[in-house]
Design an enzyme around this catalytic site. Structure first.
Site, mmCIF file in Angstrom:
data_model
loop_
_atom_site.group_PDB
_atom_site.id
_atom_site.type_symbol
_atom_site.label_atom_id
_atom_site.label_comp_id
_atom_site.label_asym_id
_atom_site.label_seq_id
_atom_site.Cartn_x
_atom_site.Cartn_y
_atom_site.Cartn_z
ATOM 1 N N GLY A 12 0.860 -1.302 -0.205
ATOM 2 C CA GLY A 12 -0.029 0.041 0.103
ATOM 3 C C GLY A 12 0.888 1.537 -0.132
ATOM 4 O O GLY A 12 0.406 2.146 -0.763
ATOM 5 N N HIS A 174 -4.327 -15.337 -11.056
ATOM 6 C CA HIS A 174 -2.694 -15.323 -10.511
ATOM 7 C C HIS A 174 -2.506 -16.340 -9.249
ATOM 8 O O HIS A 174 -2.417 -16.250 -8.177
ATOM 9 C CB HIS A 174 -2.981 -14.011 -9.724
ATOM 10 C CG HIS A 174 -1.758 -13.046 -8.867
ATOM 11 N ND1 HIS A 174 -0.721 -13.151 -9.697
ATOM 12 C CD2 HIS A 174 -1.519 -12.590 -7.887
ATOM 13 C CE1 HIS A 174 0.102 -12.475 -9.068
ATOM 14 N NE2 HIS A 174 -0.322 -12.320 -7.930
HETATM 15 N N1 APR Z 1 -8.366 -2.187 6.813
HETATM 16 C C1 APR Z 1 -7.315 -1.551 6.609
HETATM 17 N N2 APR Z 1 -6.181 -2.210 6.636
HETATM 18 C C2 APR Z 1 -5.833 -3.333 7.268
HETATM 19 C C3 APR Z 1 -6.931 -4.048 7.503
HETATM 20 C C4 APR Z 1 -8.132 -3.525 7.367
HETATM 21 N N3 APR Z 1 -9.306 -4.240 7.761
HETATM 22 N N4 APR Z 1 -6.429 -5.196 7.936
HETATM 23 C C5 APR Z 1 -5.082 -5.178 7.952
HETATM 24 N N5 APR Z 1 -4.716 -4.072 7.286
HETATM 25 C C6 APR Z 1 -3.274 -3.631 7.119
HETATM 26 C C7 APR Z 1 -2.187 -3.868 8.132
HETATM 27 O O1 APR Z 1 -2.236 -3.274 9.004
HETATM 28 C C8 APR Z 1 -0.975 -3.895 7.303
HETATM 29 O O2 APR Z 1 -0.460 -2.662 7.360
HETATM 30 O O3 APR Z 1 -2.808 -4.188 5.571
HETATM 31 C C9 APR Z 1 -1.478 -3.876 5.593
HETATM 32 C C10 APR Z 1 -0.719 -5.067 5.019
HETATM 33 O O4 APR Z 1 0.388 -4.776 4.990
HETATM 34 P P1 APR Z 1 1.829 -5.853 4.809
HETATM 35 O O5 APR Z 1 1.571 -6.678 5.956
HETATM 36 O O6 APR Z 1 2.983 -5.126 4.630
HETATM 37 O O7 APR Z 1 1.327 -6.654 3.465
HETATM 38 P P2 APR Z 1 1.652 -6.169 2.003
HETATM 39 O O8 APR Z 1 3.111 -6.709 1.332
HETATM 40 O O9 APR Z 1 1.388 -4.712 1.727
HETATM 41 O O10 APR Z 1 0.484 -7.189 1.003
HETATM 42 C C11 APR Z 1 -1.107 -6.771 1.294
HETATM 43 O O11 APR Z 1 -1.163 -7.650 -1.244
HETATM 44 O O12 APR Z 1 0.317 -8.956 -2.495
HETATM 45 C C12 APR Z 1 -0.847 -8.835 -1.448
HETATM 46 O O13 APR Z 1 -0.533 -11.024 -0.619
HETATM 47 C C13 APR Z 1 -0.729 -9.698 -0.582
HETATM 48 O O14 APR Z 1 -2.619 -9.834 0.483
HETATM 49 C C14 APR Z 1 -1.382 -9.369 0.707
HETATM 50 C C15 APR Z 1 -1.716 -7.770 0.387
#
Ligand code: APR
Length: 309
Positions: A12, A174
């Site tokens: 994100g 995917h």
């Molecule tokens: N609303 C908002 N944010 C959320 C929620 C929610 N309900 N639940 C979790 N999050 C946030 C977490 O707090 C975290 O900051 O989503 C973020 C996920 O970040 P990472 O753990 O760094 O994961 P990332 O590498 O960004 O991947 C996110 O993309 O490629 C896909 O498989 C991957 O499903 C995963 C997603």
């Protein structure tokens, strides 16, 4: 132009930075459930504006009030894979998260075009559409852009040419039924089969399918985000500028390629209203069969996904 990115994790936050630096939006709102995380990242990103020379403001928040009336929403919320996990292992956890996000976005940004990137991608895209009730054309997923870029980069590396010289496309799901399409690949205008032998092509097709897992295994924690965020930001640009560009995305298919009523990776024309057309390429019979198999593999899972929220 207002863009919201849900999730301020690796995927994100990198996506927010890429969209902001492209200077196509007035503001980019970044929302996460972790208090302080999106706010801190937003401050940091905004302070790079005088150096990088762009004006888009990033707003970090934990409240959907700040996202209201967004034109485009990118959904990255959810868990990433750990080594040894398949994307499908994330299904139950991420369905709850993406289901919550879909309800909130339907309330706060009812006219948005939505790009889902959370995994398992095909299922999470279908789930978002079902829960939000948005028209199918306004909900799409990001996978094909990334899988295509991986395929292009692997071909360029083996041939020792610029990655910009390789034109390619990747369709299907995917996941295990991803369909890289060698018949459509050109290298500096030449057909791939004229510059690479069949067994190397097969190796690169298979390396593309497992390209995400290769990175997860090396990182040991979290999954890829540099190329994925490039892909998501490219889709945002195509929608924001009403470009009409044809990009490989996860889109709702209604009869094209002899496939109906499923979210699947296909070439689609993107504009301000989302997906405006699915483009039918001239595939070989084997590629068409692989695409139909991919559709069959994801259809049942997509139909069941709403029961998980
Ligand atoms: N609303 C908002 N944010 C959320 C929620 C929610 N309900 N639940 C979790 N999050 C946030 C977490 O707090 C975290 O900051 O989503 C973020 C996920 O970040 P990472 O753990 O760094 O994961 P990332 O590498 O960004 O991947 C996110 O993309 O490629 C896909 O498989 C991957 O499903 C995963 C997603």
């Amino acid at each position: 132009m207002k863009v919201t990115v849900i999730g301020a994790g690796k995927y994100g936050s990198t996506t927010v930075q890429r969209i902001a630096q492209a200077d196509i939006a007035d503001e980019v709102v970044m929302l996460d459930i972790v208090e302080g995380l999106p706010q801190g990242l937003a401050l940091d990103m905004n302070q790079s504006r005088p150096i990088e020379r762009y004006e888009t403001r990033v707003i970090g928040t934990n409240s959907y009030d700040n996202t209201a009336g967004s034109d485009i929403v990118v959904v990255t919320a959810g868990k990433p894979r750990s080594p040894g996990m398949s994307r499908m292992d994330l299904l139950e956890d991420n369905a709850k998260i993406v289901g919550d996000v879909a309800r909130e976005i339907a309330d706060s940004s009812p006219d948005a075009v939505v790009i889902v990137v959370s995994n398992p991608l095909d299922e999470m895209t279908a789930l978002f559409q079902q829960v939000s009730g948005f028209p199918h054309g306004r909900v799409m997923g990001q996978a094909g852009m990334l899988d295509t870029a991986r395929f292009q980069d692997k071909i360029a590396t083996v041939l020792g040419v610029s990655p910009l010289a390789v034109d390619a496309i990747t369709l299907g799901s995917h996941g295990d039924t991803m369909v890289p399409v060698p018949s459509q690949v050109t290298v500096d205008g030449a057909l791939l089969r004229d510059v690479m032998d069949d067994s190397t092509i097969e190796e690169l097709v298979s390396a593309t399918r497992s390209g995400g897992a290769e990175i997860v295994a090396l990182l040991k924690q979290g999954s890829a985000y540099y190329a994925p965020s490039s892909a998501a930001a490219r889709m945002v640009r195509a929608v924001a500028a009403d470009e009409g560009a044809v990009l490989p995305v996860c889109a709702w298919v209604t009869g094209e390629y002899g496939i109906e009523d499923v979210y699947l990776g296909v070439p689609a024309r993107l504009g301000r209203r989302g997906v405006t057309e699915i483009v039918e390429l001239d595939l070989t019979e084997a590629e068409r069969t692989a695409l139909r198999e991919a559709a069959a593999a994801v259809r049942d899972k997509q139909a069941d996904v709403a029961s998980l929220v």
